[in-house]
Design a protein around this motif. Structure first.
Motif, PDB file in Angstrom:
ATOM      1  N   ASN A   8       0.807  -1.124   0.147  1.00  0.00           N
ATOM      2  CA  ASN A   8      -0.040   0.113  -0.189  1.00  0.00           C
ATOM      3  C   ASN A   8       1.062   1.506  -0.282  1.00  0.00           C
ATOM      4  OD1 ASN A   8      -2.547   1.345  -0.266  1.00  0.00           O
ATOM      5  ND2 ASN A   8      -2.613   1.608   2.262  1.00  0.00           N
ATOM      6  N   GLY A   9       2.127   1.404  -0.801  1.00  0.00           N
ATOM      7  CA  GLY A   9       2.875   2.461  -0.758  1.00  0.00           C
ATOM      8  C   GLY A   9       3.825   2.466   0.239  1.00  0.00           C
ATOM      9  N   LEU A  10       3.797   1.767   1.185  1.00  0.00           N
ATOM     10  CA  LEU A  10       4.832   1.802   2.252  1.00  0.00           C
ATOM     11  C   LEU A  10       5.935   0.948   2.230  1.00  0.00           C
ATOM     12  CD1 LEU A  10       2.098   1.021   5.102  1.00  0.00           C
ATOM     13  CD2 LEU A  10       2.905   3.294   4.539  1.00  0.00           C
ATOM     14  N   SER A  11       7.154   1.623   2.787  1.00  0.00           N
ATOM     15  CA  SER A  11       8.354   0.759   2.737  1.00  0.00           C
ATOM     16  C   SER A  11       8.109  -0.334   3.892  1.00  0.00           C
ATOM     17  CB  SER A  11       9.429   1.688   3.411  1.00  0.00           C
ATOM     18  OG  SER A  11       9.604   2.008   4.668  1.00  0.00           O
ATOM     19  N   LYS A  12       9.151  -1.379   3.834  1.00  0.00           N
ATOM     20  CA  LYS A  12       9.009  -2.324   4.589  1.00  0.00           C
ATOM     21  C   LYS A  12       9.316  -1.923   6.100  1.00  0.00           C
ATOM     22  CE  LYS A  12      12.019  -6.310   6.117  1.00  0.00           C
ATOM     23  NZ  LYS A  12      13.150  -7.022   5.837  1.00  0.00           N
ATOM     24  N   GLU A  13       9.945  -1.286   6.386  1.00  0.00           N
ATOM     25  CA  GLU A  13      10.170  -0.446   7.705  1.00  0.00           C
ATOM     26  C   GLU A  13       8.940   0.234   8.071  1.00  0.00           C
ATOM     27  OE1 GLU A  13      12.290  -0.118   5.290  1.00  0.00           O
ATOM     28  OE2 GLU A  13      13.830  -1.630   6.096  1.00  0.00           O
ATOM     29  N   ASP A  14       8.371   1.012   7.343  1.00  0.00           N
ATOM     30  CA  ASP A  14       7.054   1.589   7.614  1.00  0.00           C
ATOM     31  C   ASP A  14       5.997   0.760   8.131  1.00  0.00           C
ATOM     32  OD1 ASP A  14       8.392   4.291   7.668  1.00  0.00           O
ATOM     33  OD2 ASP A  14       7.752   4.799   5.529  1.00  0.00           O
ATOM     34  N   PHE A  15       5.840  -0.041   7.113  1.00  0.00           N
ATOM     35  CA  PHE A  15       4.899  -1.189   7.474  1.00  0.00           C
ATOM     36  C   PHE A  15       4.916  -1.863   8.762  1.00  0.00           C
ATOM     37  CE2 PHE A  15       3.690  -5.660   7.069  1.00  0.00           C
ATOM     38  CZ  PHE A  15       2.508  -5.447   6.955  1.00  0.00           C
ATOM     39  N   LEU A  16       6.182  -2.202   9.193  1.00  0.00           N
ATOM     40  CA  LEU A  16       6.394  -2.872  10.370  1.00  0.00           C
ATOM     41  C   LEU A  16       6.149  -1.851  11.628  1.00  0.00           C
ATOM     42  CD1 LEU A  16       9.504  -4.675   9.543  1.00  0.00           C
ATOM     43  CD2 LEU A  16       7.414  -5.589   9.961  1.00  0.00           C
TER      44      LEU A  16
ATOM     45  N   ASP B 228       9.647 -10.532   2.682  1.00  0.00           N
ATOM     46  CA  ASP B 228      11.066 -10.355   2.740  1.00  0.00           C
ATOM     47  C   ASP B 228      12.130 -11.491   2.861  1.00  0.00           C
ATOM     48  OD1 ASP B 228      13.168  -9.046   1.272  1.00  0.00           O
ATOM     49  OD2 ASP B 228      13.697  -7.562   3.149  1.00  0.00           O
ATOM     50  N   GLY B 229      11.417 -12.774   2.662  1.00  0.00           N
ATOM     51  CA  GLY B 229      12.407 -13.735   2.989  1.00  0.00           C
ATOM     52  C   GLY B 229      12.469 -14.259   4.529  1.00  0.00           C
ATOM     53  N   GLU B 230      11.843 -13.643   5.344  1.00  0.00           N
ATOM     54  CA  GLU B 230      11.947 -13.962   6.753  1.00  0.00           C
ATOM     55  C   GLU B 230      10.508 -14.142   7.187  1.00  0.00           C
ATOM     56  OE1 GLU B 230      15.709 -11.886   8.382  1.00  0.00           O
ATOM     57  OE2 GLU B 230      14.283 -10.395   7.830  1.00  0.00           O
ATOM     58  N   PHE B 231      10.269 -14.941   8.395  1.00  0.00           N
ATOM     59  CA  PHE B 231       9.125 -15.102   9.144  1.00  0.00           C
ATOM     60  C   PHE B 231       8.949 -14.254  10.345  1.00  0.00           C
ATOM     61  CE2 PHE B 231       9.182 -19.144   6.685  1.00  0.00           C
ATOM     62  CZ  PHE B 231       7.883 -19.269   6.403  1.00  0.00           C
ATOM     63  N   TYR B 232       7.814 -13.926  10.570  1.00  0.00           N
ATOM     64  CA  TYR B 232       7.647 -13.048  11.824  1.00  0.00           C
ATOM     65  C   TYR B 232       6.589 -13.649  12.729  1.00  0.00           C
ATOM     66  CZ  TYR B 232      10.339  -9.533   9.544  1.00  0.00           C
ATOM     67  OH  TYR B 232      11.294  -8.777   9.047  1.00  0.00           O
ATOM     68  N   SER B 233       6.523 -13.597  13.886  1.00  0.00           N
ATOM     69  CA  SER B 233       5.353 -13.768  14.859  1.00  0.00           C
ATOM     70  C   SER B 233       4.669 -12.668  15.317  1.00  0.00           C
ATOM     71  CB  SER B 233       5.578 -14.879  15.988  1.00  0.00           C
ATOM     72  OG  SER B 233       6.540 -13.977  16.631  1.00  0.00           O
ATOM     73  N   LEU B 234       3.477 -12.791  15.133  1.00  0.00           N
ATOM     74  CA  LEU B 234       2.552 -11.300  15.415  1.00  0.00           C
ATOM     75  C   LEU B 234       1.605 -12.016  16.663  1.00  0.00           C
ATOM     76  CD1 LEU B 234       1.544 -10.150  11.987  1.00  0.00           C
ATOM     77  CD2 LEU B 234       3.681  -9.857  13.059  1.00  0.00           C
ATOM     78  N   TYR B 235       1.812 -11.254  17.774  1.00  0.00           N
ATOM     79  CA  TYR B 235       0.973 -11.455  18.898  1.00  0.00           C
ATOM     80  C   TYR B 235       0.135 -10.044  19.227  1.00  0.00           C
ATOM     81  CZ  TYR B 235       4.184 -15.247  19.943  1.00  0.00           C
ATOM     82  OH  TYR B 235       5.081 -16.491  19.882  1.00  0.00           O
ATOM     83  N   LEU B 236      -1.133 -10.357  19.066  1.00  0.00           N
ATOM     84  CA  LEU B 236      -2.033  -9.023  19.374  1.00  0.00           C
ATOM     85  C   LEU B 236      -1.848  -8.569  20.715  1.00  0.00           C
ATOM     86  CD1 LEU B 236      -4.731  -7.756  18.081  1.00  0.00           C
ATOM     87  CD2 LEU B 236      -5.909  -9.286  19.651  1.00  0.00           C
TER      88      LEU B 236
END
Length: 411
Positions: free
Chosen positions: A261-269, A299-307
């Motif tokens: 949505n037009g965001l960089s990876k860093e801004d998205f995170l 980008d080649g990596e997994f992340y865990s997201l905890y609400l």
């Protein structure tokens, strides 16, 4: 009280059942479909793809009429026969990991109208009406709605008694699934099954919301055209596969998104950090372990997201559903995806094939980011249906998937 109605199935002769049975049209690749049409003259695909005979694509009303013609040809050639007495049909699928078993019978259009048959997904009116016109033209239905009911010992006992005898059909398909069909025609057993369903209350649509809605529209349409309508006509019911809740297998759908949505990876995170505690899990496959916990691949990596539960409001059963939660916290506010059905930036992958395929598609550059979650539970489905709410599209992938052409319901 739920209604289940016996019917006189049209079905293939015993020697041709394995040749007739087919998966849904969309589940075949183009090459697979062409091979089956070319080398198997008995395949049900010849009926639902009638233009093959003329080496051309046919659509709309012309296709519906040709489907009817191909079906009548199968009947005239005695590939199909019709049972003489109304029956239920016990259908079983045995895979390498699971066995599914239930009852094929007619569900009531009135039960659908009165919410005895409960829904958890929205339907699209244009699709309902199109399929209703299809059913009205062809005069039969071969795709049962998948309905689920609370486990019931008496029904289990009847099913077990019937399936202890030799099956009418027993064949194995190329996906290593063995299919069995028994006919239940004993009047006392039919009455006992009907009485149990009448006592148990509501049943729930597991799969087939559009088929149910279209069948209800057909019943209303034919009712208006029939001055002698009694309520007992075949069009007042639609073929369904009734299966105990514990016998369903529910898988999740992954979400894959094109772009950020037009965001960089860093801004998205950073935006994601408002809603979730994020941990980088590296390049090794990572899966979520509990509700409100997602896996993300970027980008080649997994992340865990905890609400971060302190900033998210759980207001009803829908708000606790992970597919809805992901939509409300990520897909809509951050990635700008509001229409989950029609936005071409989002795609869905069945969790049955796990996140490996999602990773592969993102690594190939077809998508930018993917999200995985745990499957929805049967209890969640029931709560949402009971509250009259609707799940986001592609919230569940449910087995079993039945073959077309094994039993056909005429009206």
């Amino acid at each position: 009280m739920a209604t289940i109605h016996p019917f006189k199935a049209v079905r293939p002769t015993k020697d041709k059942a394995s040749l007739v049975a087919s998966r849904s049209y969309e589940s075949y690749s183009k090459k697979e479909r062409e091979a089956r049409l070319k080398y198997n003259p008995y395949c049900f695909l010849h009926i639902i793809n009638p233009g093959y005979k003329y080496h051309r694509e046919v659509s709309g009303e012309n296709r519906f009429k040709l489907v009817r013609n191909r079906y009548l040809e199968f009947r005239e050639d005695h590939i199909f026969i019709q049972d003489e007495t109304p029956s239920f049909y016990i259908y079983k699928q045995k895979t390498r990991k699971h066995t599914f078993c239930g009852i094929l019978g007619g569900a009531s259009a009135e039960d659908y109208k009165n919410n005895v048959i409960k829904k958890h997904e929205a339907t699209i009116q244009s699709r309902e009406e199109l399929f209703m016109e299809y059913l009205k033209t062809v005069g039969f239905n071969t795709e049962p709605v998948l309905l689920t009911y609370p486990d019931n010992n008496l029904i289990d006992n009847i099913v077990n008694e019937v399936t202890s005898t030799d099956a009418e059909y027993e064949f194995t398909t190329t996906d290593r699934v063995t299919h069995y069909l028994w006919k239940l025609s004993d009047p006392e057993k039919i009455s006992a099954v009907q009485e149990e369903f009448g006592n148990m209350g509501d049943v729930y649509i597991a799969d087939g919301h559009h088929r149910s809605a279209s069948s209800y529209l057909l019943a209303e349409n034919l009712k208006k055209e029939n001055p002698g309508h009694t309520g007992r006509e075949a069009y007042n019911f639609f073929m369904s596969f009734f299966i105990p809740e514990s016998n369903l297998k529910i898988y999740e759908f992954n979400r894959m998104i094109k772009g950020l949505n037009g965001l960089s990876k860093e801004d998205f995170l950073i935006k994601l950090d408002e809603w979730y505690r994020i941990e980088n899990r590296g390049s090794e496959l990572y899966l979520p372990s509990k509700k409100h916990h997602f896996t993300m691949y970027l980008d080649g990596e997994f992340y865990s997201l905890y609400l971060r539960k302190t900033i998210y409001d759980f207001t009803d059963s829908l708000s606790t559903l992970d597919t809805q939660l992901l939509y409300k916290t990520v897909l809509d506010p951050i990635l700008g995806i509001k229409d989950l059905r029609n936005d071409d930036r989002i795609a869905y992958g069945c969790g049955k094939n796990n996140v490996v395929e999602m990773k592969s598609l993102i690594d190939k550059g077809k998508y930018t980011v993917g999200f995985g979650m745990l499957p929805v539970t049967m209890e969640e489905i029931k709560k949402i249906a009971d509250e009259g709410l609707q799940m986001p599209p592609k919230s569940t992938y449910i087995d079993p998937k039945l073959r077309s052409g094994i039993t056909i319901y005429e009206f």
